[in-house]
Design a protein around this motif. Structure first.
Motif, mmCIF file in Angstrom:
data_model
loop_
_atom_site.group_PDB
_atom_site.id
_atom_site.type_symbol
_atom_site.label_atom_id
_atom_site.label_comp_id
_atom_site.label_asym_id
_atom_site.label_seq_id
_atom_site.Cartn_x
_atom_site.Cartn_y
_atom_site.Cartn_z
ATOM 1 N N TRP A 3 -12.547 -7.536 9.358
ATOM 2 C CA TRP A 3 -12.277 -8.331 8.157
ATOM 3 C C TRP A 3 -13.526 -9.038 7.644
ATOM 4 O O TRP A 3 -14.350 -9.514 8.441
ATOM 5 C CB TRP A 3 -11.178 -9.346 8.450
ATOM 6 N N VAL A 60 -5.192 -1.145 10.277
ATOM 7 C CA VAL A 60 -4.986 -2.554 9.936
ATOM 8 C C VAL A 60 -5.317 -3.438 11.138
ATOM 9 O O VAL A 60 -6.005 -4.450 11.021
ATOM 10 C CB VAL A 60 -3.531 -2.803 9.473
ATOM 11 N N LEU A 68 -8.068 -3.110 2.255
ATOM 12 C CA LEU A 68 -7.985 -4.286 3.126
ATOM 13 C C LEU A 68 -9.146 -5.237 2.869
ATOM 14 O O LEU A 68 -8.973 -6.461 2.799
ATOM 15 C CB LEU A 68 -7.991 -3.857 4.598
ATOM 16 N N HIS A 69 -10.345 -4.674 2.717
ATOM 17 C CA HIS A 69 -11.533 -5.483 2.444
ATOM 18 C C HIS A 69 -11.438 -6.151 1.075
ATOM 19 O O HIS A 69 -11.785 -7.328 0.918
ATOM 20 C CB HIS A 69 -12.774 -4.588 2.506
ATOM 21 N N VAL A 124 0.792 -6.695 5.410
ATOM 22 C CA VAL A 124 0.504 -5.395 4.807
ATOM 23 C C VAL A 124 1.770 -4.555 4.883
ATOM 24 O O VAL A 124 2.314 -4.333 5.978
ATOM 25 C CB VAL A 124 -0.652 -4.670 5.542
ATOM 26 N N LEU A 142 -5.448 -11.350 4.173
ATOM 27 C CA LEU A 142 -4.083 -10.870 4.010
ATOM 28 C C LEU A 142 -3.191 -11.432 5.107
ATOM 29 O O LEU A 142 -3.608 -11.571 6.248
ATOM 30 C CB LEU A 142 -4.050 -9.341 4.061
ATOM 31 N N ALA A 157 -8.623 -9.068 1.126
ATOM 32 C CA ALA A 157 -8.602 -10.063 2.196
ATOM 33 C C ALA A 157 -8.852 -11.466 1.642
ATOM 34 O O ALA A 157 -9.522 -11.615 0.609
ATOM 35 C CB ALA A 157 -9.663 -9.715 3.235
ATOM 36 N N TYR A 188 0.854 -1.187 0.000
ATOM 37 C CA TYR A 188 0.000 0.000 0.000
ATOM 38 C C TYR A 188 0.891 1.239 0.000
ATOM 39 O O TYR A 188 1.633 1.483 0.954
ATOM 40 C CB TYR A 188 -0.896 -0.029 1.233
ATOM 41 N N HIS A 204 -9.185 -3.529 11.883
ATOM 42 C CA HIS A 204 -10.101 -3.713 10.754
ATOM 43 C C HIS A 204 -11.098 -4.846 10.992
ATOM 44 O O HIS A 204 -10.765 -5.886 11.574
ATOM 45 C CB HIS A 204 -9.300 -3.998 9.485
#
Length: 212
Positions: free
Chosen positions: A119, A114, A74-75, A83, A80, A78, A7, A117
């Motif tokens: 998930w 992160v 992230l969504h 990161v 993941l 996933a 990222y 999150h």
């Protein structure tokens, strides 16, 4: 199969200072990282020109605020396992933030996002690798010199701030200036050799964090 999300900003996107276009896919650092890690690891590149850590920049035609777009990334990618966050160069613009201290606060927020999150699938919290981008260099390009005024001095402090932050928050750390140097063409971006060098340099740290 392990999945890594890279990222970042234009350095991750692959901006070529010579052509002002995009490096070939194989020359971008996420691709070099993938080649170094080999089979069993899927590397996803999410780079956006002008992206900041957490600050708004309305001079672009897309959302450059990294904190606002990270949860979506992230969504989207996933589950993941790792990161990699390499942001902060654009925070050096006086119109954005202008200090390494501000950028470190932004990275702190990204690490928190992160870790906290929600998930969409069952997974452990991924490992996080904080990367200090290469220190900016002096340039004769008047536009970039004005855009990043004071950035050379401030960006030289990013590695120290990021290293302390990563140690405090239990994340991995890598200083991209240890393997790469920005081009004096614009003082910010990387030629193909230096872009690839970041991916190769990150590989041992990423491999360790992945247990690969």
């Amino acid at each position: 199969m392990k999945t890594v999300l890279c990222y970042g900003d234009s350095l991750t996107w692959g901006y070529d200072p010579q052509s002002r276009s995009r490096h070939a896919l194989e020359d971008r650092w996420p691709s070099a990282l993938a080649a170094s890690l080999g089979e069993g690891v899927h590397v996803v590149a999410d780079g956006l020109n002008g992206r900041t850590t957490v600050f708004d920049d309305y001079t672009g035609d897309c959302d450059r605020n990294g904190a606002r777009t990270l949860p979506t990334a992230l969504h989207s990618h996933a589950p993941l396992d790792l990161v990699i966050l390499m942001l902060g160069s654009n925070d050096m613009k006086p119109v954005v933030a202008g200090t390494a201290h501000a950028a470190s606060k932004g990275i702190r927020r990204l690490v928190q996002l992160v870790r906290l999150h929600n998930w969409p699938v069952e997974q452990d919290v991924p490992q996080i690798l904080v990367v200090a981008p290469p220190t900016l260099v002096e340039t004769a390009d008047p536009d970039f010199a004005a855009m990043f005024e004071g950035g050379v001095e401030q960006s030289a402090m990013l590695a120290s701030f990021y290293a302390d932050l990563a140690d405090e928050m239990g994340a991995g750390f890598f200083d991209a200036s240890s393997v790469a140097r920005c081009s004096c063409i614009d003082g910010v971006h990387l030629d193909a050799d230096n872009t690839r060098a970041i991916g190769r340099g990150l590989a041992p740290v990423a491999r360790l964090l992945l247990g690969h």
